[in-house]
Motif scaffolding. Structure first.
Motif, PDB file in Angstrom:
ATOM      1  N   SER A  52      32.684  47.834  46.101  1.00  0.00           N
ATOM      2  CA  SER A  52      32.973  48.963  45.222  1.00  0.00           C
ATOM      3  C   SER A  52      31.709  49.334  44.454  1.00  0.00           C
ATOM      4  CB  SER A  52      34.098  48.606  44.254  1.00  0.00           C
ATOM      5  OG  SER A  52      33.700  47.531  43.432  1.00  0.00           O
ATOM      6  N   PHE A  53      31.658  50.544  43.996  1.00  0.00           N
ATOM      7  CA  PHE A  53      30.491  50.984  43.241  1.00  0.00           C
ATOM      8  C   PHE A  53      30.956  51.763  42.020  1.00  0.00           C
ATOM      9  CE2 PHE A  53      31.511  54.120  46.393  1.00  0.00           C
ATOM     10  CZ  PHE A  53      31.446  55.313  45.706  1.00  0.00           C
ATOM     11  N   HIS A  54      30.088  51.883  41.069  1.00  0.00           N
ATOM     12  CA  HIS A  54      30.397  52.556  39.817  1.00  0.00           C
ATOM     13  C   HIS A  54      29.448  53.731  39.643  1.00  0.00           C
ATOM     14  CE1 HIS A  54      33.052  49.294  38.597  1.00  0.00           C
ATOM     15  NE2 HIS A  54      32.143  48.494  39.130  1.00  0.00           N
ATOM     16  N   VAL A  55      29.979  54.800  39.113  1.00  0.00           N
ATOM     17  CA  VAL A  55      29.174  55.984  38.836  1.00  0.00           C
ATOM     18  C   VAL A  55      29.291  56.275  37.347  1.00  0.00           C
ATOM     19  CG1 VAL A  55      28.874  58.443  39.307  1.00  0.00           C
ATOM     20  CG2 VAL A  55      29.599  56.903  41.141  1.00  0.00           C
ATOM     21  N   ASN A  56      28.163  56.346  36.677  1.00  0.00           N
ATOM     22  CA  ASN A  56      28.155  56.670  35.254  1.00  0.00           C
ATOM     23  C   ASN A  56      27.888  58.157  35.088  1.00  0.00           C
ATOM     24  OD1 ASN A  56      28.512  53.978  34.410  1.00  0.00           O
ATOM     25  ND2 ASN A  56      26.352  53.584  34.769  1.00  0.00           N
ATOM     26  N   LEU A  57      28.743  58.811  34.311  1.00  0.00           N
ATOM     27  CA  LEU A  57      28.621  60.241  34.082  1.00  0.00           C
ATOM     28  C   LEU A  57      28.632  60.517  32.588  1.00  0.00           C
ATOM     29  CD1 LEU A  57      31.166  61.257  36.812  1.00  0.00           C
ATOM     30  CD2 LEU A  57      28.716  61.566  36.930  1.00  0.00           C
ATOM     31  N   PRO A  58      27.904  61.529  32.153  1.00  0.00           N
ATOM     32  CA  PRO A  58      27.825  61.794  30.715  1.00  0.00           C
ATOM     33  C   PRO A  58      29.105  62.388  30.124  1.00  0.00           C
ATOM     34  CG  PRO A  58      26.585  63.439  31.925  1.00  0.00           C
ATOM     35  CD  PRO A  58      27.039  62.409  32.923  1.00  0.00           C
ATOM     36  N   LEU A  59      29.882  63.107  30.921  1.00  0.00           N
ATOM     37  CA  LEU A  59      31.073  63.771  30.390  1.00  0.00           C
ATOM     38  C   LEU A  59      32.335  63.283  31.079  1.00  0.00           C
ATOM     39  CD1 LEU A  59      29.726  67.435  30.299  1.00  0.00           C
ATOM     40  CD2 LEU A  59      29.886  65.833  28.391  1.00  0.00           C
ATOM     41  N   LYS A  60      33.410  63.197  30.316  1.00  0.00           N
ATOM     42  CA  LYS A  60      34.696  62.773  30.870  1.00  0.00           C
ATOM     43  C   LYS A  60      35.184  63.773  31.910  1.00  0.00           C
ATOM     44  CE  LYS A  60      39.218  61.179  29.378  1.00  0.00           C
ATOM     45  NZ  LYS A  60      40.099  60.929  28.242  1.00  0.00           N
ATOM     46  N   LYS A  61      34.901  65.049  31.684  1.00  0.00           N
ATOM     47  CA  LYS A  61      35.290  66.094  32.623  1.00  0.00           C
ATOM     48  C   LYS A  61      34.633  65.855  33.987  1.00  0.00           C
ATOM     49  CE  LYS A  61      34.851  71.072  33.163  1.00  0.00           C
ATOM     50  NZ  LYS A  61      34.356  72.298  32.560  1.00  0.00           N
ATOM     51  N   ASP A  62      33.354  65.487  33.978  1.00  0.00           N
ATOM     52  CA  ASP A  62      32.650  65.192  35.229  1.00  0.00           C
ATOM     53  C   ASP A  62      33.267  63.990  35.939  1.00  0.00           C
ATOM     54  OD1 ASP A  62      30.916  67.268  34.710  1.00  0.00           O
ATOM     55  OD2 ASP A  62      29.394  65.976  33.811  1.00  0.00           O
ATOM     56  N   PHE A  63      33.678  63.000  35.158  1.00  0.00           N
ATOM     57  CA  PHE A  63      34.314  61.820  35.736  1.00  0.00           C
ATOM     58  C   PHE A  63      35.589  62.202  36.482  1.00  0.00           C
ATOM     59  CE2 PHE A  63      37.710  58.663  35.146  1.00  0.00           C
ATOM     60  CZ  PHE A  63      37.235  57.679  35.993  1.00  0.00           C
ATOM     61  N   HIS A  64      36.400  63.063  35.874  1.00  0.00           N
ATOM     62  CA  HIS A  64      37.647  63.479  36.521  1.00  0.00           C
ATOM     63  C   HIS A  64      37.380  64.232  37.815  1.00  0.00           C
ATOM     64  CE1 HIS A  64      40.302  62.004  33.458  1.00  0.00           C
ATOM     65  NE2 HIS A  64      39.658  62.683  32.501  1.00  0.00           N
TER      66      HIS A  64
END
Length: 111
Positions: A52-64
């Motif tokens: 599995s991998f993780h992606v860090n994003l600055p905004l919660k909207k981008d995460f969704h």
């Protein structure tokens, strides 16, 4: 079978609701799988799943957006006005995309 060509036909709908929907067009995909080593193909199916991998994003909207693109999960468990608005926004996005596709095709044809 190796080097067999497959033609896949998919209908395009303007909604994901199954009841009373009509096809608005179709997409045809031509697929051919080529492989050099049949043994390697068989062994690759027996390996462990990728880590599995993780992606860090600055905004919660981008995460969704990224989670929906990767898994298809909207992230909401219960329906409400906010969820309905999200579906409306998604449909409006499809409508805008359809406009750009039509505009591009007109430009190509009339060029």
């Amino acid at each position: 079978h190796p080097y067999t060509e497959y033609l896949l036909h998919y209908n395009i709908y303007n909604t994901d609701v199954w009841k009373d929907r009509k096809a608005r067009g179709s997409i045809t995909v031509r697929l051919m799988i080529e492989y050099e080593n049949e043994r390697g193909l068989l062994l690759s199916a027996l390996t462990l799943p990728p880590p599995s991998f993780h992606v860090n994003l600055p905004l919660k909207k981008d995460f969704h957006v990224v989670r929906y693109a990767a898994t298809g999960q909207m992230g909401a468990k219960k329906y409400g006005l906010q969820q309905i608005n999200k579906y409306i926004e998604e449909l409006m996005t499809y409508q805008r995309t359809l406009f750009y596709i039509q505009d591009g095709l007109k430009s190509i044809i009339l060029w």
